[in-house]
Design an enzyme around this catalytic site. Structure first.
Site, PDB file in Angstrom:
ATOM      1  N   ASP A   1      -3.980   2.169   1.876  1.00  0.00           N
ATOM      2  CA  ASP A   1      -3.796   2.186   0.415  1.00  0.00           C
ATOM      3  C   ASP A   1      -5.091   1.598  -0.150  1.00  0.00           C
ATOM      4  O   ASP A   1      -6.121   1.609   0.555  1.00  0.00           O
ATOM      5  CB  ASP A   1      -2.557   1.353   0.010  1.00  0.00           C
ATOM      6  CG  ASP A   1      -2.172   1.526  -1.462  1.00  0.00           C
ATOM      7  OD1 ASP A   1      -1.582   2.554  -1.800  1.00  0.00           O
ATOM      8  OD2 ASP A   1      -2.467   0.637  -2.286  1.00  0.00           O
TER       9      ASP A   1
ATOM     10  N   LYS B   1       6.216  -1.124   2.082  1.00  0.00           N
ATOM     11  CA  LYS B   1       4.833  -1.303   1.625  1.00  0.00           C
ATOM     12  C   LYS B   1       4.373  -2.676   2.075  1.00  0.00           C
ATOM     13  O   LYS B   1       5.192  -3.567   2.318  1.00  0.00           O
ATOM     14  CB  LYS B   1       4.777  -1.222   0.100  1.00  0.00           C
ATOM     15  CG  LYS B   1       3.390  -0.971  -0.453  1.00  0.00           C
ATOM     16  CD  LYS B   1       3.025   0.495  -0.470  1.00  0.00           C
ATOM     17  CE  LYS B   1       1.578   0.722  -0.870  1.00  0.00           C
ATOM     18  NZ  LYS B   1       1.275   2.146  -1.033  1.00  0.00           N
TER      19      LYS B   1
HETATM   20  P1  NDP Z   1      -9.219   3.288  -2.735  1.00  0.00           P
HETATM   21  O1  NDP Z   1      -9.339   1.879  -2.354  1.00  0.00           O
HETATM   22  O2  NDP Z   1      -9.808   4.343  -1.887  1.00  0.00           O
HETATM   23  O3  NDP Z   1      -9.797   3.486  -4.219  1.00  0.00           O
HETATM   24  C1  NDP Z   1      -9.299   2.784  -5.305  1.00  0.00           C
HETATM   25  C2  NDP Z   1     -10.084   3.172  -6.555  1.00  0.00           C
HETATM   26  O4  NDP Z   1      -9.437   2.611  -7.691  1.00  0.00           O
HETATM   27  C3  NDP Z   1     -11.499   2.631  -6.550  1.00  0.00           C
HETATM   28  O5  NDP Z   1     -12.319   3.485  -7.285  1.00  0.00           O
HETATM   29  C4  NDP Z   1     -11.334   1.283  -7.261  1.00  0.00           C
HETATM   30  O6  NDP Z   1     -12.502   0.810  -7.894  1.00  0.00           O
HETATM   31  C5  NDP Z   1     -10.296   1.631  -8.299  1.00  0.00           C
HETATM   32  N1  NDP Z   1      -9.513   0.425  -8.619  1.00  0.00           N
HETATM   33  C6  NDP Z   1      -8.788  -0.332  -7.762  1.00  0.00           C
HETATM   34  N2  NDP Z   1      -8.240  -1.372  -8.389  1.00  0.00           N
HETATM   35  C7  NDP Z   1      -8.615  -1.263  -9.664  1.00  0.00           C
HETATM   36  C8  NDP Z   1      -8.349  -2.035 -10.795  1.00  0.00           C
HETATM   37  N3  NDP Z   1      -7.601  -3.150 -10.749  1.00  0.00           N
HETATM   38  N4  NDP Z   1      -8.868  -1.612 -11.966  1.00  0.00           N
HETATM   39  C9  NDP Z   1      -9.617  -0.493 -12.023  1.00  0.00           C
HETATM   40  N5  NDP Z   1      -9.922   0.271 -10.955  1.00  0.00           N
HETATM   41  C10 NDP Z   1      -9.414  -0.107  -9.796  1.00  0.00           C
HETATM   42  O7  NDP Z   1      -7.643   3.543  -2.962  1.00  0.00           O
HETATM   43  P2  NDP Z   1      -6.834   4.909  -2.941  1.00  0.00           P
HETATM   44  O8  NDP Z   1      -7.636   5.992  -3.541  1.00  0.00           O
HETATM   45  O9  NDP Z   1      -6.255   5.081  -1.591  1.00  0.00           O
HETATM   46  O10 NDP Z   1      -5.596   4.543  -3.896  1.00  0.00           O
HETATM   47  C11 NDP Z   1      -5.652   4.748  -5.315  1.00  0.00           C
HETATM   48  C12 NDP Z   1      -4.228   4.756  -5.869  1.00  0.00           C
HETATM   49  O11 NDP Z   1      -3.486   5.813  -5.255  1.00  0.00           O
HETATM   50  C13 NDP Z   1      -3.419   3.482  -5.626  1.00  0.00           C
HETATM   51  O12 NDP Z   1      -2.536   3.282  -6.718  1.00  0.00           O
HETATM   52  C14 NDP Z   1      -2.602   3.841  -4.395  1.00  0.00           C
HETATM   53  O13 NDP Z   1      -1.415   3.074  -4.302  1.00  0.00           O
HETATM   54  C15 NDP Z   1      -2.296   5.296  -4.687  1.00  0.00           C
HETATM   55  N6  NDP Z   1      -1.933   6.101  -3.521  1.00  0.00           N
HETATM   56  C16 NDP Z   1      -2.783   6.235  -2.455  1.00  0.00           C
HETATM   57  C17 NDP Z   1      -2.433   7.031  -1.388  1.00  0.00           C
HETATM   58  C18 NDP Z   1      -3.375   7.295  -0.252  1.00  0.00           C
HETATM   59  O14 NDP Z   1      -3.051   8.148   0.587  1.00  0.00           O
HETATM   60  N7  NDP Z   1      -4.512   6.658  -0.173  1.00  0.00           N
HETATM   61  C19 NDP Z   1      -1.108   7.683  -1.321  1.00  0.00           C
HETATM   62  C20 NDP Z   1      -0.336   7.560  -2.537  1.00  0.00           C
HETATM   63  C21 NDP Z   1      -0.741   6.770  -3.568  1.00  0.00           C
HETATM   64  P3  NDP Z   1     -13.287  -0.465  -7.277  1.00  0.00           P
HETATM   65  O15 NDP Z   1     -14.035   0.070  -6.101  1.00  0.00           O
HETATM   66  O16 NDP Z   1     -14.141  -0.917  -8.381  1.00  0.00           O
HETATM   67  O17 NDP Z   1     -12.232  -1.474  -6.906  1.00  0.00           O
END
Ligand code: NDP
Length: 460
Positions: free
Chosen positions: A177, A137
């Protein structure tokens, strides 16, 4: 952060020693220690069965120590001409099963503890897919919010100028991510290609479709989560049809989890971002969320400009607003430690039946225990969100073949992989007396594959 000491005692003296040793060696890494505690304690019956063998091989010492951590300076110039500096990371945790594989996160909260917890989780997740990928990662404490396209590009180019020394299609293959989507992957890939003077398509995944990306990769994590949830509910005589669902986050994982849940007849009533959530009792209109988040990079609050009958609830206090809404199925798809014990209590009180972790470690260990004690099914992140990395591995496969599969072909493979992951987690849970605790089952199934490969490869 809820849990920074490993104050647990298991029946295995070896396991207890390793838990204490890990805590002593990593005192300032609460998220990493939380992840280690969660995995290792659930391995208790497996370790008891193989205690002498694992001890002789120093297997648990090695599985909790990264093969390599790379940390580097990322200098870049902002639009005002001001020089800025961020910190970059790549944690190459375990390469026993294949090239290190895992996303890059750009978020101000990124630090070594977060990178190590994510890379540690990734080892087991990748093992569960059955595909030949090791665990890694990376990322940076860079905050993409409010940055111009040019600033994002300059940052990505500087980040890759250093990272390229440590990756390669047979070495380490990053992906996206939080904060790293198609735009960032494009800039990162461009810089890698320029420096190497080599079209090494398989060095990054999550690429655009016009230059080596895989169909269905964008959808894969969210869709995969719902395929896993479908299997878990089926095994417990339930289904998604007619269920009320709440989703935290409105990013990549959240959006495609919502899309697939809706196709199975579920009613998604809330989605969120880090400021608050929208509640639409008639069901979230996903095309609006896609426009806001994928095109305009706007706040979820603006949903109300399109659907005035929806409500917006701002976060304040200990429990994110989205978790105060009543639902049968809870899909945390934002970030780690989003659901603490207080949130878990509210959700159980409100009748939750199942939780599907789309994010990595979105529930604290106490929250997971509380759900399981109260007969709420839990689909653990390292199994339930493995669809993203599995499809990334399918992208690498297509890059090697210099060929591509149709959306339906990839989606079918993804469905098969997720169904297998669920069945392996279920079987392992049953074999070790964990019943329908798929959290433990997934840990055990993933660990057994890694342990076997590490044993075969000797003391390295
Ligand atoms: P994105 O950046 O596309 O979206 C993240 C979302 O989570 C946004 O809505 C963001 O809101 C919110 N968010 C982020 N940080 C915080 C925080 N500290 N508190 C509250 N809300 C938060 O990311 P992904 O959708 O790709 O990833 C989401 C999760 O899924 C992560 O944990 C990632 O590790 C996991 N994941 C992702 C994969 C992928 O293929 N993308 C694969 C496996 C796991 P805001 O815009 O306000 O920051």
């Amino acid at each position: 952060m809820s849990n920074c000491t490993l104050d647990v005692s298991t029946k295995s003296a070896y396991l207890n020693d390793i838990l204490n040793l890990t805590a002593a060696k990593n005192p300032n890494e609460p998220e990493f220690l939380q992840a280690v505690k969660e995995v290792l304690t659930s391995l208790e019956p497996v370790v008891l069965k193989h205690e002498n063998e694992y001890k002789a091989l120093a297997l648990l010492e090695r599985v909790t120590e990264p093969e390599r951590i790379i940390s580097f300076r990322v200098p870049w110039i902002d639009d005002k001409g001001q020089a800025r500096v961020n910190r970059g990371f790549r944690v190459q945790f375990n390469g026993a099963l294949g090239p290190y594989k895992g996303g890059l996160r750009f978020h101000p909260t990124v630090n070594q503890s977060i990178m190590k917890f994510l890379a540690f989780e990734q080892i087991f997740k990748n093992a569960l897919t059955g595909l030949p990928i090791g665990g890694g990662k990376g990322g940076s404490d860079f905050d993409p919010k409010g940055k111009s396209d040019n600033e994002i590009m300059r940052f990505c180019q500087s980040f890759m100028t250093e990272l390229q020394k440590h990756i390669g299609q047979d070495v380490d293959v990053p992906a996206g991510d939080i904060g790293v989507g198609a735009r960032e992957i494009g800039y990162l890939f461009g810089q890698y290609r320029r420096i190497k003077n080599n079209y090494e398509a398989g060095v990054l995944t999550g690429k655009g479709l016009d230059y080596g990306g895989s169909l269905a990769r964008k959808e894969a994590t969210g869709y995969g989560l719902i395929y896993f949830m479908r299997e878990m509910l089926k095994a417990n005589n339930m289904d998604l049809n007619g269920k009320t669902v709440i989703i935290s986050g409105s990013g990549n994982v959240a959006i495609y989890a919502c899309e697939k849940a809706q196709t199975y007849g579920a009613k998604v009533v809330a989605m969120s971002d880090s400021n608050g959530c929208v509640y639409d009792k008639d069901g979230i209109k996903l095309d609006i969320v896609k426009e806001l988040k994928e095109e305009k990079r706007a706040r979820i609050k603006e949903y109300l400009n399109y659907v005035p009958t929806a409500e917006y609830k701002e976060n304040n206090g200990d429990i994110p607003a989205v978790y105060t809404i009543k639902a049968d199925v809870i899909l945390p798809c934002a970030t780690q430690n989003d659901i603490n014990l207080s949130a878990a209590k509210v959700l159980v009180e409100n009748g939750a039946k199942a939780v599907g972790e789309g994010a990595n470690m979105p529930c604290t260990n106490e929250a997971v225990e509380y759900f399981l004690k109260n007969n709420v099914l839990v689909a653990p992140g390292k199994a339930a969100n493995a669809g993203g990395v599995a499809t990334s591995a399918l992208e690498m496969c297509q890059n090697s073949m210099r060929y591509f599969w149709s959306f339906d072909e990839v989606d079918k493979k993804l469905d098969g992989i997720m169904t297998n992951i669920f069945n392996n987690a279920r079987k392992a849970a049953e074999e070790y007396g964990y019943g329908n605790n798929y959290v433990a089952g997934a840990n055990i199934a993933g660990f057994r594959r890694i342990a076997k490969a590490m044993k075969s490869q000797g003391l390295i």
